[in-house]
Design a protein around this motif. Structure first.
Motif, short mmCIF file in Angstrom:
data_model
loop_
_atom_site.label_atom_id
_atom_site.label_comp_id
_atom_site.label_asym_id
_atom_site.label_seq_id
_atom_site.Cartn_x
_atom_site.Cartn_y
_atom_site.Cartn_z
N LEU A 3 3.80 9.20 -6.53
CA LEU A 3 4.22 7.82 -6.73
C LEU A 3 5.24 7.41 -5.67
O LEU A 3 5.16 6.32 -5.11
CB LEU A 3 4.82 7.64 -8.13
CG LEU A 3 5.35 6.27 -8.46
CD1 LEU A 3 4.21 5.26 -8.44
CD2 LEU A 3 6.02 6.28 -9.81
N GLN A 4 6.18 8.30 -5.38
CA GLN A 4 7.19 7.99 -4.37
C GLN A 4 6.56 7.84 -2.99
O GLN A 4 6.90 6.94 -2.22
CB GLN A 4 8.26 9.08 -4.34
CG GLN A 4 9.14 9.07 -5.57
CD GLN A 4 10.13 10.22 -5.57
OE1 GLN A 4 10.05 11.11 -4.75
NE2 GLN A 4 11.05 10.18 -6.52
N ALA A 5 5.60 8.70 -2.68
CA ALA A 5 4.94 8.62 -1.39
C ALA A 5 4.15 7.32 -1.28
O ALA A 5 4.16 6.66 -0.24
CB ALA A 5 4.02 9.83 -1.19
N THR A 6 3.49 6.93 -2.36
CA THR A 6 2.73 5.69 -2.37
C THR A 6 3.64 4.50 -2.20
O THR A 6 3.34 3.56 -1.47
CB THR A 6 1.92 5.57 -3.68
OG1 THR A 6 1.14 6.73 -3.84
CG2 THR A 6 1.04 4.35 -3.67
N GLN A 48 2.07 -6.18 -8.84
CA GLN A 48 1.18 -5.87 -9.96
C GLN A 48 0.44 -4.56 -9.73
O GLN A 48 0.22 -3.79 -10.65
CB GLN A 48 0.20 -7.01 -10.18
CG GLN A 48 0.84 -8.23 -10.79
CD GLN A 48 -0.13 -9.40 -10.89
OE1 GLN A 48 -1.24 -9.33 -10.36
NE2 GLN A 48 0.31 -10.47 -11.54
N GLY A 49 0.09 -4.32 -8.49
CA GLY A 49 -0.55 -3.05 -8.16
C GLY A 49 0.39 -1.88 -8.39
O GLY A 49 -0.02 -0.82 -8.87
N LEU A 50 1.67 -2.07 -8.06
CA LEU A 50 2.65 -1.01 -8.32
C LEU A 50 2.80 -0.76 -9.81
O LEU A 50 2.91 0.39 -10.25
CB LEU A 50 4.02 -1.41 -7.73
CG LEU A 50 4.24 -1.16 -6.26
CD1 LEU A 50 5.64 -1.59 -5.87
CD2 LEU A 50 4.03 0.29 -5.92
N GLN A 51 2.81 -1.85 -10.58
CA GLN A 51 2.95 -1.70 -12.03
C GLN A 51 1.77 -0.93 -12.61
O GLN A 51 1.94 -0.03 -13.42
CB GLN A 51 3.04 -3.09 -12.66
CG GLN A 51 3.44 -3.08 -14.10
CD GLN A 51 3.59 -4.50 -14.64
OE1 GLN A 51 2.95 -5.42 -14.16
NE2 GLN A 51 4.41 -4.64 -15.65
N ALA A 52 0.56 -1.24 -12.15
CA ALA A 52 -0.62 -0.52 -12.63
C ALA A 52 -0.56 0.95 -12.21
O ALA A 52 -0.91 1.85 -12.99
CB ALA A 52 -1.88 -1.18 -12.09
N LEU A 53 -0.12 1.20 -10.99
CA LEU A 53 0.00 2.57 -10.49
C LEU A 53 1.02 3.35 -11.32
O LEU A 53 0.80 4.51 -11.66
CB LEU A 53 0.41 2.55 -9.02
CG LEU A 53 0.52 3.91 -8.33
CD1 LEU A 53 -0.85 4.58 -8.30
CD2 LEU A 53 1.05 3.74 -6.92
N ARG A 58 2.55 7.86 -14.87
CA ARG A 58 3.58 8.43 -15.73
C ARG A 58 2.92 9.22 -16.87
O ARG A 58 1.84 8.88 -17.33
CB ARG A 58 4.51 7.36 -16.28
CG ARG A 58 3.87 6.48 -17.31
CD ARG A 58 4.85 5.52 -17.87
NE ARG A 58 4.10 4.63 -18.75
CZ ARG A 58 4.63 3.75 -19.52
NH1 ARG A 58 5.91 3.59 -19.54
NH2 ARG A 58 3.88 3.01 -20.29
N PRO A 59 3.59 10.26 -17.34
CA PRO A 59 3.01 11.06 -18.42
C PRO A 59 3.00 10.27 -19.73
O PRO A 59 3.88 9.46 -19.98
CB PRO A 59 3.95 12.26 -18.52
CG PRO A 59 5.21 11.81 -17.88
CD PRO A 59 4.84 10.78 -16.86
#
Length: 160
Positions: A3-6, A48-53, A58-59
Motif C-alpha cells: 500500500l505504501q509503495a502504491t 476514490q481509487g486510494l480509498q478502494a485500494l 487492510r485485514p
C-alpha cells in the motif's frame, strides 16, 4: 508495504502530472492545460481509487461473538448460593464487603478479596429483582382497589 509503495507511486505520478501541466501552460500550450475543476475531478477519482485500494488491502476485522448465555467459569458461590439471599432478606442494606467477610469467615480457602466484584453483581441483581417484585405487587394492589371518589365539599359533589 504494498500500500505504501502504491501510494508513493501515485504521489509521484500526480506530482509529475501537475508539474507537466504547469510547464505546458507556461509554454503556452493550451491543449495540455486543465481548468481547476478538471484537475479536481481527476484528483477526486485518484482519491476514490486510494480509498478502494485501502479497503482491499487492510485485514478484515473479526466481529466479536455474542455471549451464548452460559457461564464461562464455575460459580464461586455455588456452595453457599442459598445463604447469600437469606442474609440479604434479613438485612437488605448490608454491604458487599460485610457479606464477603462473612463468607471468608465460613470458608477461608474458598473465598477471598478477588470475589468482591462478583458478589457486588449478585447483590445488585438480587436488589433489582426485589424492586421489580415490589413494583409488580404494588401494581396488582392498585388494580384490585376500586377507585373511591373523593368528596371535596358536600354541596359540590351532589348532583343538582
Amino acid at each position: 508495504m504494498a500500500l505504501q509503495a502504491t501510494m508513493r507511486s501515485c504521489q509521484s505520478r500526480l506530482t509529475l502530472l501537475i508539474s507537466g501541466q504547469r510547464a505546458s501552460a507556461m509554454a503556452g500550450d493550451p491543449l495540455l492545460w486543465q481548468t481547476p475543476e478538471e484537475e479536481n475531478r481527476g484528483l477526486e477519482g485518484f482519491l476514490q481509487g486510494l480509498q478502494a485500494l485501502w479497503r482491499q488491502s487492510r485485514p478484515l476485522q473479526k466481529k466479536p461473538k455474542p455471549r451464548q448465555g452460559r457461564r464461562s467459569r464455575v460459580d464461586p458461590f455455588e456452595a453457599h448460593a442459598d445463604l447469600i439471599p437469606q442474609w440479604l432478606e434479613a438485612e437488605a442494606d448490608v454491604g458487599s464487603q460485610e457479606l464477603l467477610d462473612r463468607l471468608i469467615a465460613l470458608d477461608k480457602e474458598r473465598y477471598g478479596p478477588q470475589h468482591k466484584r462478583t458478589l457486588q453483581r449478585r447483590i445488585r441483581d438480587w436488589r433489582v429483582a426485589r424492586v421489580q417484585l415490589c413494583l409488580e405487587s404494588a401494581a396488582q394492589r392498585s388494580e384490585n382497589k376500586p377507585e373511591a371518589r373523593e368528596k371535596v365539599l358536600p354541596s359540590v359533589n351532589q348532583n343538582g
